[in-house]
Design a protein around this motif. Structure first.
Motif, PDB file in Angstrom:
ATOM      1  N   LEU A   1       0.474  -1.283  -0.100  1.00 44.28           N
ATOM      2  CA  LEU A   1       0.354   0.126   0.289  1.00 44.28           C
ATOM      3  C   LEU A   1       1.089   1.596  -0.017  1.00 44.28           C
ATOM      4  O   LEU A   1       0.594   2.612  -0.360  1.00 44.28           O
ATOM      5  CB  LEU A   1      -1.386   0.241   1.303  1.00 44.28           C
TER       6      LEU A   1
ATOM      7  N   SER B   1       1.485   3.942  -3.273  1.00 45.99           N
ATOM      8  CA  SER B   1       0.322   5.385  -2.843  1.00 45.99           C
ATOM      9  C   SER B   1       1.623   6.454  -2.999  1.00 45.99           C
ATOM     10  O   SER B   1       1.380   7.408  -3.486  1.00 45.99           O
ATOM     11  CB  SER B   1       0.394   6.268  -0.917  1.00 45.99           C
TER      12      SER B   1
ATOM     13  N   HIS C   1      -4.530   1.849  -6.935  1.00 49.92           N
ATOM     14  CA  HIS C   1      -4.432   1.284  -5.637  1.00 49.92           C
ATOM     15  C   HIS C   1      -6.042   1.926  -4.600  1.00 49.92           C
ATOM     16  O   HIS C   1      -6.522   0.590  -3.985  1.00 49.92           O
ATOM     17  CB  HIS C   1      -3.743   3.038  -5.629  1.00 49.92           C
ATOM     18  N   GLN C   2      -6.816   2.576  -5.752  1.00 51.70           N
ATOM     19  CA  GLN C   2      -8.110   2.107  -4.869  1.00 51.70           C
ATOM     20  C   GLN C   2      -8.751   0.677  -4.740  1.00 51.70           C
ATOM     21  O   GLN C   2      -9.201   0.368  -3.907  1.00 51.70           O
ATOM     22  CB  GLN C   2      -9.625   3.044  -5.498  1.00 51.70           C
TER      23      GLN C   2
ATOM     24  N   THR D   1      -6.736  -1.747  -4.826  1.00 53.65           N
ATOM     25  CA  THR D   1      -6.531  -2.667  -3.697  1.00 53.65           C
ATOM     26  C   THR D   1      -6.706  -1.637  -2.609  1.00 53.65           C
ATOM     27  O   THR D   1      -7.287  -3.284  -1.406  1.00 53.65           O
ATOM     28  CB  THR D   1      -5.453  -2.192  -3.464  1.00 53.65           C
ATOM     29  N   LEU D   2      -7.129  -1.381  -2.047  1.00 48.39           N
ATOM     30  CA  LEU D   2      -7.899  -0.393  -0.329  1.00 48.39           C
ATOM     31  C   LEU D   2      -9.262  -1.321  -0.446  1.00 48.39           C
ATOM     32  O   LEU D   2      -9.727  -1.747   0.403  1.00 48.39           O
ATOM     33  CB  LEU D   2      -7.641   0.890  -0.504  1.00 48.39           C
TER      34      LEU D   2
END
Length: 155
Positions: free
Chosen positions: A29, A33, A73-74, A76-77
């Motif tokens: 993460l 980022s 990224h989103q 994965t979140l």
């Protein structure tokens, strides 16, 4: 299997593997980022705007790359709470399997992010490595469920 007792909780000594696998998600993460921040800067997208507007992404390659990097990224979140919690739960009974599946998820997310960050969303599943991450997530859910059922039956 030898066990370690910590404040009344008995953990298999192999629980170190799921713990390490979960720690690897922190690095994943953080890396994502950093990639988003770099893509944001190159595209000139100011905070607090989450994504470049559709017209801007169509007109400017850097804006499209930013959107794709941000989306990786989103995405994965969106899945990381399931992966982390199921790794820790499954790790109580299946520590090596849980760590392995979490590791597969992390590696697949690295390739997913690299592919998606090209600006071409089709490349997010290059080599079908992303599917290994999806399958490992289902495996984690299944083994976490089996662990929970086992714990309930032991009451």
């Amino acid at each position: 299997m030898a066990a370690t007792t910590i404040t009344g909780i008995v953990l298999p000594k192999e629980f170190a593997y799921p713990a390490a696998a979960v720690v690897s998600t922190f690095y994943l993460l953080f890396w994502q980022s950093m990639r988003v921040g770099g893509a944001r800067k190159r595209a000139g997208i100011a905070y607090p705007q989450v994504y470049a507007e559709q017209a801007e992404a169509a007109a400017k390659k850097e804006a499209q790359v930013f959107n794709c990097t941000q989306r990786a990224h989103q995405n994965t979140l969106e899945s990381i709470p399931i992966v982390v919690s199921s790794t820790l739960i499954a790790g109580l009974q299946y520590p090596v399997a849980a760590a392995t599946m979490c590791g597969v998820y992390v590696v697949s997310r690295i390739f997913y992010t690299i592919g998606y960050s090209t600006g071409d969303p089709v490349k997010r599943n290059a080599g079908y490595i992303a599917y290994a991450g999806i399958l490992s997530t289902f495996g984690l859910i299944g083994t976490a469920t089996a662990t929970a059922v086992s714990l309930i039956r032991a009451l």
